[in-house]
Every structure is written in C-alpha cells, then in structure tokens.
Design an enzyme around this catalytic site. Structure first.
Site, mmCIF file in Angstrom:
data_model
loop_
_atom_site.group_PDB
_atom_site.id
_atom_site.type_symbol
_atom_site.label_atom_id
_atom_site.label_comp_id
_atom_site.label_asym_id
_atom_site.label_seq_id
_atom_site.Cartn_x
_atom_site.Cartn_y
_atom_site.Cartn_z
ATOM 1 N N SER A 97 0.894 -1.164 0.000
ATOM 2 C CA SER A 97 0.000 0.000 0.000
ATOM 3 C C SER A 97 0.926 1.207 0.000
ATOM 4 O O SER A 97 2.021 1.130 0.568
ATOM 5 C CB SER A 97 -0.890 0.013 1.238
ATOM 6 O OG SER A 97 -0.128 0.289 2.386
ATOM 7 N N THR A 222 -1.846 -5.994 1.477
ATOM 8 C CA THR A 222 -2.792 -4.886 1.635
ATOM 9 C C THR A 222 -2.919 -4.545 3.120
ATOM 10 O O THR A 222 -2.739 -5.417 3.966
ATOM 11 C CB THR A 222 -4.161 -5.347 1.089
ATOM 12 O OG1 THR A 222 -4.046 -5.452 -0.316
ATOM 13 C CG2 THR A 222 -5.294 -4.413 1.442
ATOM 14 N N THR A 240 -4.398 -0.341 -0.718
ATOM 15 C CA THR A 240 -3.633 -1.393 -1.410
ATOM 16 C C THR A 240 -3.021 -0.905 -2.708
ATOM 17 O O THR A 240 -3.474 0.085 -3.293
ATOM 18 C CB THR A 240 -4.565 -2.591 -1.729
ATOM 19 O OG1 THR A 240 -3.770 -3.696 -2.181
ATOM 20 C CG2 THR A 240 -5.571 -2.250 -2.811
ATOM 21 N N ARG A 250 -7.352 -2.977 -13.981
ATOM 22 C CA ARG A 250 -8.008 -3.857 -13.000
ATOM 23 C C ARG A 250 -8.148 -3.142 -11.647
ATOM 24 O O ARG A 250 -7.231 -2.512 -11.150
ATOM 25 C CB ARG A 250 -7.165 -5.115 -12.842
ATOM 26 C CG ARG A 250 -7.708 -6.132 -11.825
ATOM 27 C CD ARG A 250 -7.071 -5.992 -10.464
ATOM 28 N NE ARG A 250 -7.440 -7.091 -9.580
ATOM 29 C CZ ARG A 250 -7.245 -7.087 -8.259
ATOM 30 N NH1 ARG A 250 -6.686 -6.042 -7.679
ATOM 31 N NH2 ARG A 250 -7.610 -8.115 -7.521
ATOM 32 N N VAL A 251 -9.316 -3.283 -11.045
ATOM 33 C CA VAL A 251 -9.559 -2.776 -9.694
ATOM 34 C C VAL A 251 -10.020 -3.953 -8.850
ATOM 35 O O VAL A 251 -10.866 -4.740 -9.281
ATOM 36 C CB VAL A 251 -10.625 -1.658 -9.706
ATOM 37 C CG1 VAL A 251 -10.935 -1.198 -8.291
ATOM 38 C CG2 VAL A 251 -10.160 -0.474 -10.562
ATOM 39 N N GLY A 252 -9.464 -4.082 -7.659
ATOM 40 C CA GLY A 252 -9.845 -5.182 -6.774
ATOM 41 C C GLY A 252 -10.963 -4.777 -5.828
ATOM 42 O O GLY A 252 -11.717 -3.836 -6.073
ATOM 43 N N ASP A 253 -11.051 -5.506 -4.731
ATOM 44 C CA ASP A 253 -12.139 -5.279 -3.766
ATOM 45 C C ASP A 253 -11.861 -4.119 -2.810
ATOM 46 O O ASP A 253 -12.794 -3.553 -2.243
ATOM 47 C CB ASP A 253 -12.345 -6.543 -2.926
ATOM 48 C CG ASP A 253 -11.072 -6.898 -2.145
ATOM 49 O OD1 ASP A 253 -9.976 -6.906 -2.753
ATOM 50 O OD2 ASP A 253 -11.169 -7.154 -0.931
ATOM 51 N N THR A 273 -8.653 -8.605 2.958
ATOM 52 C CA THR A 273 -7.443 -8.732 2.130
ATOM 53 C C THR A 273 -7.437 -10.110 1.487
ATOM 54 O O THR A 273 -7.856 -11.095 2.097
ATOM 55 C CB THR A 273 -6.159 -8.522 2.955
ATOM 56 O OG1 THR A 273 -5.038 -8.676 2.078
ATOM 57 C CG2 THR A 273 -6.039 -9.479 4.119
ATOM 58 N N GLY A 274 -6.974 -10.165 0.249
ATOM 59 C CA GLY A 274 -6.954 -11.442 -0.456
ATOM 60 C C GLY A 274 -7.179 -11.200 -1.936
ATOM 61 O O GLY A 274 -7.101 -10.058 -2.390
ATOM 62 N N THR A 275 -7.430 -12.246 -2.678
ATOM 63 C CA THR A 275 -7.660 -12.075 -4.125
ATOM 64 C C THR A 275 -9.010 -11.392 -4.339
ATOM 65 O O THR A 275 -10.067 -11.997 -4.145
ATOM 66 C CB THR A 275 -7.590 -13.438 -4.831
ATOM 67 O OG1 THR A 275 -6.337 -14.043 -4.493
ATOM 68 C CG2 THR A 275 -7.667 -13.271 -6.339
ATOM 69 N N GLY A 276 -8.921 -10.115 -4.737
ATOM 70 C CA GLY A 276 -10.087 -9.243 -4.697
ATOM 71 C C GLY A 276 -11.269 -9.710 -5.517
ATOM 72 O O GLY A 276 -12.427 -9.442 -5.163
HETATM 73 N N1 ASP Z 1 -7.525 -7.424 -2.090
HETATM 74 C C1 ASP Z 1 -6.472 -6.774 -2.843
HETATM 75 C C2 ASP Z 1 -6.857 -6.733 -4.284
HETATM 76 O O1 ASP Z 1 -7.353 -7.700 -4.789
HETATM 77 C C3 ASP Z 1 -5.160 -7.464 -2.737
HETATM 78 C C4 ASP Z 1 -4.744 -7.804 -1.341
HETATM 79 O O2 ASP Z 1 -5.537 -7.842 -0.419
HETATM 80 O O3 ASP Z 1 -3.555 -8.035 -1.160
HETATM 81 O O4 ASP Z 1 -6.571 -5.747 -4.930
#
Ligand code: ASP
Length: 358
Positions: A97, A222, A240, A250-253, A273-276
């Site tokens: 971040s 993140t 993040t 691309r935009v995540g969660d 946090t994780g794969t958005g």
């Molecule tokens: N959640 C974040 C995203 O997908 C990545 C992360 O949490 O590390 O952008």
C-alpha cells in the site's frame, strides 16, 4: 433504522429518541475504544520467514497499533484513527500500500483505497491513483468533501490536488523488491517486461532468497483497519496496490464499499485482504455485517461463515479483520497466515502472523 444512524453517545443523550431496549443491547455501552489491523494475508509460514523479517513485521504491526491508540486514547474519532494507522503503513515498504505497492503489468503503481463511517454510512473510495502519497486520505476527502463515493484515475488525482493532498512523483512508489517480483511474474505469464519507470533509481541488487520466499509465500500485503471510538462509532478503511501484474485498469475489492470495506454502527466494521475478485463476487465485508445484523450471528461466526465456508467454496483466498460497536473483535482467514493485530482500551496488544497463534 434511523436509530442506527445516530451515534450511540448522542442517542443516549436524546431522551425520547433513545434506542429501544433491543437496540440498546446492540449499541455500545462501555465507551471503550478498540482497534484491529491487518497487513495482508497469504502463504506465510514459519519456515519461510527469516527471524529479521518476522521481527520487522511484528514491529510494524505494533507501531500501527500505537498510532491508533494515540488517537483513540485521546478521545479522537475512529475515522481519524483509521487514517493515522494507515498513513504509517502506506509509508512502510513492507506493505503493499502506498510506498510498498506492487506494480501493474505495465510497470506502474496504481493505488486503491476506501474508508467508511459506521455512524452515517458515509463512504469514500479511490481507484487507480498514481501520485497521491496517502490514498486513504484521498478516500477520506472524497467522503468528506465531495458528493460522490468513488473517484478513479486522473479525476481522482485532480481532486487530490484541489484538496491540497500531498502529491508525489510516480517513482516515489518504486521499490526494487516489487519490481523484481513483477519481472518474475511477467516471465511466468509469458508477458513482456516494461521499461523501468521514469525516475526510478538505478537498479540495485535484490536478495533473491527473499524474492523466492515472497514468491512462495504469495503474500498480499494490503493494509486495513477497523476502529471503535469512545463515542461508540465504528469505522473501517483499506489501502492497497492491488495484485502484482494486474492489467487493463483492474480494480480489486479494496476500494469497493461492501466488498473490501464496510462499516455500520448497526452491526460491525470489516476490512478484507486477499484475491479481490472473489471478495467482490461475495461482497464479503457487507455480507459479514448483514449476518450479524439480520441473522444475529456473533461476529466470529459471521466472519468464519463467509471466509472459511463461502470464500473457500469459491476457491478464493484471503481474510478479514472485524469489530462490533460492543468491542467484539474477530479475524478469519483461509490462508496459512495473515499479518494482524488488535488492541482494546485497557488491554494488552495482540500481534500475530501465522495461523496457529493469536
Ligand atoms: N484485495 C487486494 C486486491 O485484490 C489485494 C490484497 O488484499 O492483497 O486488490
């Protein structure tokens, strides 16, 4: 419903408008503050971490708690605590971040952040900013000083300038470690490696052992915080750089209210946090709060249902930290580890990394 939008302390002083007995049991009564922080989840395992690196992460998480404590202990708001905690983490290259952000496939750092006020359900978010030192403060400015909830790209940067936020050159976000991680990822995807960004420092050697560990650990990094202030108000925020080698804007969660961040005094606050992509599809953060509010689940059960059952069933990976207006704290993650820490007024800090502690 309206009663939920009244901060607990104000509601208590409003006599006739005071919440009903059942709402009172949901409203905070102690006036004690609390704080829970994450610094990302991933395949973080004891054997793969050097003692020095582990100590650095633990110290960074302790520092994050201290910054939040300083605000909340002096009677500051949960929103101010979120900003203070995340500022420090955005400046710390350990986290994905602000300064430690990962690179896109095009070799840029595109930052996302969001913040939400549980007392009013006001929220602010930004996506794809490249020159704002503290994206969390830009999210806060969107919430406080615009009539919008989410701004992205150039427009968000223009707004940041108008708001007098600190602007930096894109190269400010360059770190050799993240650049080397990008190169590795692009090679594994068969994609071309872009030129080093303008203004980036001359290449320095990287610790390949560390990169191997990074790659193996599949660390996210993140950062996110949920805070409860003495007035009984919950707030949550997340910041993040997204995922390494992300493409096409691309935009995540993380900047999506309801997916990566949510806060409501009626239920709880959550930062994920994780794969958005999975967190967006499940609207993870608001779903946990809805289970608390409408199904009466306790916070830990709600977080576990969404992360351990529903996210896992989709093959998604990651975790959350969460907090209720009553001061209950939960974390849940389906990865081997998650950098996490919590502190409640008058209590001892808890700092944990691996799945079997804390
Ligand atoms: N959640 C974040 C995203 O997908 C990545 C992360 O949490 O590390 O952008």
């Amino acid at each position: 419903m309206l009663r939920y939008l009244i901060p607990a302390a104000l509601a208590a002083s409003l006599g006739g408008l005071a919440p009903s007995a059942d709402a009172q049991s949901e409203a905070p009564s102690q006036g004690h503050w609390a704080l829970v922080v994450h610094g990302g989840a991933g395949v973080i395992e004891r054997g793969a971490m050097t003692p020095d690196r582990e100590a650095e992460y633990r110290a960074a998480m302790a520092a994050a708690l201290s910054r939040g404590e300083a605000v909340l202990e002096s009677g500051g708001t949960s929103l101010d605590a979120i900003e203070a905690v995340i500022h420090g983490m955005e400046d710390d290259v350990l986290f994905n971040s602000g300064r430690g952000a990962v690179f896109t496939a095009a070799g840029r750092n595109e930052l996302d952040a969001s913040i939400m006020d549980g007392a009013t359900l006001s929220a602010g978010a930004v996506a794809g900013v490249t020159q704002v030192r503290h994206p969390i403060s830009l999210a806060r400015a969107v919430m406080d000083n615009s009539r919008h909830v989410m701004l992205q790209g150039e427009g968000a940067e223009t707004f940041a300038r108008e708001q007098g936020l600190e602007i930096v050159e894109p190269a400010y976000f360059f770190t050799e470690r993240r650049w080397a991680a990008l190169e590795r990822t692009l090679i594994s995807l068969g994609l071309e490696i872009p030129p080093r960004p303008e203004g980036a420092p001359a290449p320095t050697g990287v610790d390949h052992g560390e990169l191997d560990r990074d790659a193996r650990e599949h660390r996210f990094g993140t950062v996110g915080v949920v805070a409860l202030d003495r007035a009984g108000n919950i707030a949550a925020g997340t910041s993040t750089g997204g995922t390494t080698a992300k493409r096409w804007g691309r935009v995540g969660d993380s900047p999506i209210i309801g997916a990566g961040t949510y806060a409501s005094n009626a239920s709880c606050g959550v930062s994920a946090t994780g794969t958005g992509e999975f967190f967006i599809r499940l609207t993870v953060a608001s779903r946990i709060c809805a289970l608390v509010e409408f199904q009466g689940l306790d916070l830990q059960a709600a977080a576990d249902q969404v992360i351990m059952d529903e996210l896992t069933a989709l093959d998604g990976d990651g975790g959350v930290v969460a907090l209720t207006p009553q001061g209950d704290i939960a974390w849940s993650f389906n990865t081997p580890g998650m950098y996490r820490a919590r502190l409640s007024e008058g209590g001892e800090p808890v700092i944990a990394i691996y799945g079997d502690e804390g």
